[in-house]
Scaffold this active site. Structure first.
Site, short mmCIF file in Angstrom:
data_model
loop_
_atom_site.label_atom_id
_atom_site.label_comp_id
_atom_site.label_asym_id
_atom_site.label_seq_id
_atom_site.Cartn_x
_atom_site.Cartn_y
_atom_site.Cartn_z
N ARG A 34 35.74 17.82 -34.77
CA ARG A 34 35.31 16.07 -35.34
C ARG A 34 34.94 15.31 -33.85
NH1 ARG A 34 37.91 14.31 -39.76
NH2 ARG A 34 37.85 15.41 -41.35
N ARG A 38 34.73 8.69 -35.71
CA ARG A 38 35.32 7.16 -35.44
C ARG A 38 35.58 6.89 -34.25
NH1 ARG A 38 33.70 4.11 -39.38
NH2 ARG A 38 34.13 4.93 -41.59
N ARG A 47 26.24 4.61 -38.66
CA ARG A 47 27.02 4.82 -39.76
C ARG A 47 27.30 3.62 -40.80
NH1 ARG A 47 31.03 7.07 -41.79
NH2 ARG A 47 30.98 5.61 -43.66
N ASP A 83 30.10 17.74 -44.08
CA ASP A 83 32.08 17.69 -44.24
C ASP A 83 31.89 18.70 -44.78
OD1 ASP A 83 34.60 16.18 -44.56
OD2 ASP A 83 34.11 16.66 -46.44
N TYR A 159 42.08 20.53 -52.46
CA TYR A 159 42.19 19.42 -53.24
C TYR A 159 41.22 18.98 -54.12
CZ TYR A 159 41.90 17.00 -47.89
OH TYR A 159 42.39 17.55 -46.24
O1 1CP Z 1 33.77 17.95 -36.29
C1 1CP Z 1 32.70 17.80 -36.58
O2 1CP Z 1 32.77 16.75 -35.75
C2 1CP Z 1 31.66 18.07 -37.70
C3 1CP Z 1 32.52 16.96 -38.75
C4 1CP Z 1 33.71 17.17 -39.60
C5 1CP Z 1 34.20 18.11 -40.13
C6 1CP Z 1 33.80 19.88 -39.66
C7 1CP Z 1 33.74 16.36 -40.43
C8 1CP Z 1 33.35 14.97 -40.47
N1 1CP Z 1 35.36 16.87 -41.27
C9 1CP Z 1 34.40 17.77 -41.59
C10 1CP Z 1 35.61 19.06 -41.87
C11 1CP Z 1 36.37 18.73 -42.73
N2 1CP Z 1 37.18 17.28 -43.81
C12 1CP Z 1 38.11 19.32 -42.86
C13 1CP Z 1 38.26 20.73 -41.99
C14 1CP Z 1 38.81 20.59 -40.36
C15 1CP Z 1 40.92 18.98 -40.39
O3 1CP Z 1 41.04 19.81 -40.99
O4 1CP Z 1 39.91 18.33 -39.74
C16 1CP Z 1 38.56 18.95 -44.19
C17 1CP Z 1 40.15 18.69 -44.30
C18 1CP Z 1 37.88 17.25 -44.65
C19 1CP Z 1 38.17 16.53 -45.24
C20 1CP Z 1 38.74 15.50 -45.17
N3 1CP Z 1 36.81 14.96 -44.90
C21 1CP Z 1 38.63 14.49 -44.52
C22 1CP Z 1 40.44 14.55 -44.20
C23 1CP Z 1 41.28 13.40 -44.82
C24 1CP Z 1 42.08 14.17 -45.73
O5 1CP Z 1 42.52 13.22 -46.69
O6 1CP Z 1 42.71 14.90 -45.65
C25 1CP Z 1 38.02 13.40 -43.64
C26 1CP Z 1 39.08 11.60 -43.65
C27 1CP Z 1 37.11 13.65 -44.54
C28 1CP Z 1 35.89 12.31 -44.05
C29 1CP Z 1 34.85 12.50 -42.78
N4 1CP Z 1 34.61 13.98 -42.90
C30 1CP Z 1 33.94 14.05 -41.63
C31 1CP Z 1 34.47 12.74 -40.91
C32 1CP Z 1 33.79 12.28 -39.38
C33 1CP Z 1 34.55 11.79 -41.96
C34 1CP Z 1 35.32 10.52 -41.34
C35 1CP Z 1 34.21 9.44 -42.43
C36 1CP Z 1 34.20 8.17 -41.70
O7 1CP Z 1 35.34 8.05 -42.22
O8 1CP Z 1 33.20 7.98 -40.87
#
Ligand code: 1CP
Length: 351
Positions: A34, A38, A47, A83, A159
């Site tokens: 990540r 943000r 964004r 994602d 999920y």
């Molecule tokens: O790592 C990076 O920079 C690449 C981008 C990336 C990756 C690899 C994002 C962007 N998401 C992920 C993987 C991801 N997404 C996982 C596996 C890794 C981890 O555990 O962190 C999971 C479980 C998700 C599901 C997800 N998508 C969540 C988790 C929250 C929950 O409710 O359980 C969230 C918040 C997202 C949205 C998301 N994905 C990525 C970002 C930057 C965001 C936030 C969006 C935003 O608010 O700007």
């Protein structure tokens, strides 16, 4: 001596791929899960005015966001901005990000599983591969490695069945005991999708791929071996690993490190609850390791962060290879200064 001469002028791509494959390097490469997100004001600006999904589908914007950490915080690998739920859109699932994935109709029955399409990823989410091709072209002259990724079947299923994020994913775990055939069918479809999706990313230029099984650590060892390990083994077997090593991440997976090893993944990505030195010794020549600083520790003063980086690098030497990273993703509250201190300390290790 021979090794240090041979590694004296490694490019970032060479250092990263060698560390993943367990070949000699001068020091561990560094990137962060990540790393685009943000916590960076520049990410928030990019964004502005678009939803998360729109940003993932807008090739120019996604390329820009993917590259931000390289310039802004000094990471040494770029991961595709997307994602784990993006390819699931291609399966015919109605979902939204608020900010995590929310599934319109959670999957609970065999009929719903049978309706899931296993898409040709290249046709279903073509923008993902266009983003990768553009990133690779931008990074090639600088010799910076490009990572692709996917969610692992169990975490995607968590999920899809639950409908949204959860602390314990109890609905999924109850399905495991009450409707094992339905869950098995769901995992099979997700495994098919994941293999195709990751191989398509490798074709589009990803030089390594990370499989995120964030929630698999919720299972006990026996359940993990029955429900999770076979999905990893199937993916490892069918992935073009000669062209891109596979990093396997499990959060809260200290109790399943041996089962992670049995997956055959090139790199095991461990969270901060794991004693990294002991795990690296235990893994030894069988795999490389990635990790594992607690993301919250990036709030500490830079000297302390640098000391942890030195400790981690020392500990990682016991394994076949080591990629410096966090134990989980950067948080919105993570200070960018802490991230810079982490990568700067990594670069200093060689001196
Ligand atoms: O790592 C990076 O920079 C690449 C981008 C990336 C990756 C690899 C994002 C962007 N998401 C992920 C993987 C991801 N997404 C996982 C596996 C890794 C981890 O555990 O962190 C999971 C479980 C998700 C599901 C997800 N998508 C969540 C988790 C929250 C929950 O409710 O359980 C969230 C918040 C997202 C949205 C998301 N994905 C990525 C970002 C930057 C965001 C936030 C969006 C935003 O608010 O700007």
């Amino acid at each position: 001596m021979g090794d240090s001469l041979a590694t004296a002028e490694l490019t970032r791509t060479e250092r990263f791929l060698r560390a993943c494959r367990g070949e000699p390097v001068d020091r561990p490469p560094v990137w962060l899960m990540r790393q685009a997100g943000r916590y960076l004001p520049e990410y928030r600006a990019a964004r502005e005015g678009v939803t998360f999904l729109q940003a993932c589908q807008d090739v120019e914007r996604a390329v820009e966001i993917s590259l931000q950490p390289l310039r802004l915080v000094g990471t040494e690998a770029v991961i595709l901005f997307s994602d784990i739920f993006v390819p699931v859109l291609g399966m015919g699932v109605d979902l939204d990000f608020r900010p995590g994935p929310v599934i319109a109709e959670p999957i609970r029955t065999r009929e719903q599983v049978e309706k899931l399409v296993v898409p040709d990823a290249r046709a279903a989410v073509p923008y993902v591969f266009e983003i990768l091709r553009r990133l690779r072209a931008a990074l090639e002259p600088e010799a910076v490695p490009l990572l692709g990724f996917a969610g692992a079947p169990f975490t995607l299923a968590a999920y899809l069945v639950e409908g949204r994020g959860s602390k314990d994913f109890g609905t999924l775990k109850r399905m495991l005991y009450r409707e094992p055939a339905v869950l098995r069918a769901l995992l099979e479809r997700l495994t098919e999708m994941t293999v195709d999706y990751l191989n398509a990313q490798i074709d589009a230029g990803a030089q390594a791929v990370q499989l995120f099984d964030t929630w698999a650590g919720l299972l006990g060892v026996a359940e993990y071996r029955e429900w999770v390990l076979p999905t990893h083994q199937a993916i490892v077997r069918r992935l073009r690993r000669d062209r891109a090593p596979l990093i396997l991440y499990v959060n809260g997976g200290a109790h399943v490190v041996d089962a992670m090893l049995e997956s055959g993944a090139d790199v095991l990505s461990l969270d901060w609850r794991v004693d990294f030195a002991a795990a690296a010794r235990h893994v030894g020549r069988r795999a490389a390791v990635q990790g594992n600083l607690d993301p919250c520790a990036l709030a500490a003063p830079p000297e302390r962060i640098a000391a942890w980086v030195r400790e981690l690098a020392e500990a990682g030497r016991a394994a076949r290879g080591h990629v410096l990273n966090l134990g989980h993703g950067c948080l919105p509250e993570t200070p960018a200064e802490g991230v810079r201190a982490f990568t700067a300390a990594a670069r200093k290790l060689a001196q």
